[in-house]
Structure formats: C-alpha cells, structure tokens
Design an enzyme around this catalytic site. Structure first.
Site, PDB file in Angstrom:
ATOM      1  N   LEU A  57       0.859  -1.180   0.000  1.00  0.00           N
ATOM      2  CA  LEU A  57       0.000   0.000   0.000  1.00  0.00           C
ATOM      3  C   LEU A  57       0.890   1.223   0.000  1.00  0.00           C
ATOM      4  O   LEU A  57       2.007   1.207   0.538  1.00  0.00           O
ATOM      5  CB  LEU A  57      -0.888   0.031   1.260  1.00  0.00           C
ATOM      6  N   ASP A  58       0.400   2.319  -0.588  1.00  0.00           N
ATOM      7  CA  ASP A  58       1.120   3.585  -0.493  1.00  0.00           C
ATOM      8  C   ASP A  58       1.320   3.957   0.968  1.00  0.00           C
ATOM      9  O   ASP A  58       0.487   3.617   1.827  1.00  0.00           O
ATOM     10  CB  ASP A  58       0.331   4.712  -1.170  1.00  0.00           C
ATOM     11  N   MET A  59       2.381   4.680   1.238  1.00  0.00           N
ATOM     12  CA  MET A  59       2.668   5.115   2.606  1.00  0.00           C
ATOM     13  C   MET A  59       1.478   5.846   3.218  1.00  0.00           C
ATOM     14  O   MET A  59       1.151   5.661   4.398  1.00  0.00           O
ATOM     15  CB  MET A  59       3.896   6.025   2.605  1.00  0.00           C
ATOM     16  N   THR A  61      -1.684   5.500   2.556  1.00  0.00           N
ATOM     17  CA  THR A  61      -2.894   4.683   2.610  1.00  0.00           C
ATOM     18  C   THR A  61      -2.860   3.766   3.823  1.00  0.00           C
ATOM     19  O   THR A  61      -1.816   3.196   4.144  1.00  0.00           O
ATOM     20  CB  THR A  61      -3.021   3.840   1.332  1.00  0.00           C
ATOM     21  N   ARG A 166      -5.763   6.836  -6.684  1.00  0.00           N
ATOM     22  CA  ARG A 166      -5.618   8.282  -6.531  1.00  0.00           C
ATOM     23  C   ARG A 166      -5.647   8.986  -7.893  1.00  0.00           C
ATOM     24  O   ARG A 166      -6.322  10.009  -8.065  1.00  0.00           O
ATOM     25  CB  ARG A 166      -4.315   8.591  -5.792  1.00  0.00           C
TER      26      ARG A 166
END
Length: 236
Positions: A57-59, A61, A166
């Site tokens: 996951l993105d940082m 998120t 996003r």
C-alpha cells in the site's frame, strides 16, 4: 535512543500467511535513507522471521496488507494477485458530489509514470491498462451542510498500478481528500491524512483451500464515519 515500535496485532495469523493492518504514514517496505527503515515489513520480521511481502500500500494509505510466511507461499499468493484472484476493496472520501447508483461504474484509464514529476503517475492512452470499479454511497440530508462537497466512495481496483486509485479518481475530477500528491491545496487541507483505506481482502488460502475474507473499518474521523454508517446495506 527511540523506543521500539509497538508489536503488531495481526488480523489473521497462521503457519502460512499473515493479514496485518497498516496505519497511514507507515511505509510497507524500507525506503532510501536511514530515516526510512521503519516500515510494516521490518516490524513484521521482528515478530515473524519468515514474513515476506506480497503486495504494498502507499505510505499514505491505511488498511489491510497480506504477507506470506516463506518463499513458497509468497510465490503462490503473488500468482493469485497476478491472476486477479484476490478481491480487494478500498474506501475513500473524495471532493465533490458523485451520484449514488446501485450499479458499479468503471474507470478505464491507462497509466504511465510522470517522469518529470516522479514518483507521480498520469493517465496516458499508451500506458499500462488500468481498471477501477467504483460506487458512491447514498448521501444523507445533513451532508448538504458541512460535508456538502464530499462523497464516500467504494473502490475495487481490477489492476494494481502504482497510485492507481488516486490518479483514477483525480482523472474524473474527484480528488481524494487529504491527497498531498494529486490533490489541490484546498483538497489537501480538508483532511489531516489521505482518506483512502484498504478495507477488505478476499482470497482462497493456497495451503488449505479455504475461502477467506477480512474486513477493516477506516478511521477517517466522526463526520465521515457518520456518512459511512448512514449508508447501511449500501456498503455491501
């Protein structure tokens, strides 16, 4: 010396795999530099020496992350992701008012790296195929006040491109609140964090054949929690 991070409390743990909950602001894997070594995978390794990353996951998120225990399970779960056999659902709060329909809509917008602005991504007809299913939840009468310009959205990425959700939401004019990468200054200021959460994972356990599904509730704050609760059956 800084105290060690708290122990992870797994959502699920067995001899083959782990399901963990990542908070917003924590990396999934180490980054460049000594200040970016604390991450979910490093914390997991301290408790489960055989823990291996399967997806990220993105940082910014939050939400559910699946990890393998051992290289064989990592390969099996990686194959399941590649074959789109893992059901993923996210929840987000976006800028603007979206129609609440029972049917899911699809964003079909190929993505490529925006090289002059790395690590940003952008839509491009020549990019990699990227598909996202989305559906906005019904709004409440009181949402016409303070949160009039926001919609609560369910998301199901059918592909797993970097920053896909996003960029896709921004491409249809509805940036995620708190998005420091793709949001306008006004959108960024409306939330203290990115309001994007990996809320469900469903897959067949490669070792047991059991169908598993795990769910997690986002912590977006009281106002947006009320929007989610009011949706009731529409969450399914």
């Amino acid at each position: 010396m800084a105290p060690p991070p708290p122990l992870l409390q797994p959502v699920h743990e067995d001899d083959h795999l782990l399901v963990l909950e990542k908070p917003a602001g924590l990396l999934c894997v180490p980054g460049r530099g000594t200040d970016k070594q604390d991450c979910l995978s490093a914390r997991a390794l301290r408790q489960w020496p055989d823990a291996l990353v399967v997806h990220r996951l993105d940082m910014a998120t939050s939400g559910l992350v699946l990890m393998a225990r051992g290289i064989g399970m990592q390969r099996a779960l990686g194959d399941a992701f590649a074959a789109r056999q893992v059901d993923k659902r996210y929840e987000a709060v976006v800028d603007g008012v979206l129609p609440a329909l029972e049917a899911w809509s699809v964003i079909d917008a190929p993505l490529v790296a925006d090289w002059p602005r790395r690590p940003l991504q952008k839509t491009d007809p020549a990019g990699k195929p990227s598909l996202t299913r989305w559906r906005a939840l019904p709004r409440r009468a009181e949402d016409d006040g303070k949160e009039a310009a926001a919609s609560y959205v369910l998301l199901e990425p059918l592909t797993g491109r970097s920053h896909q959700l996003r960029v896709h939401l921004a491409s249809i004019g509805h940036q995620i609140l708190g998005d420091a990468l793709y949001g306008s200054p006004e959108v960024r200021s409306r939330a203290p964090r990115l309001l994007l959460h990996a809320s469900a994972l469903g897959f067949v356990h490669p070792a047991t054949g059991e169908r598993l599904r795990f769910e997690s509730r986002p912590d977006f704050g009281p106002a947006f929690a009320a929007m989610r609760e009011a949706a009731g059956p529409s969450m399914n």
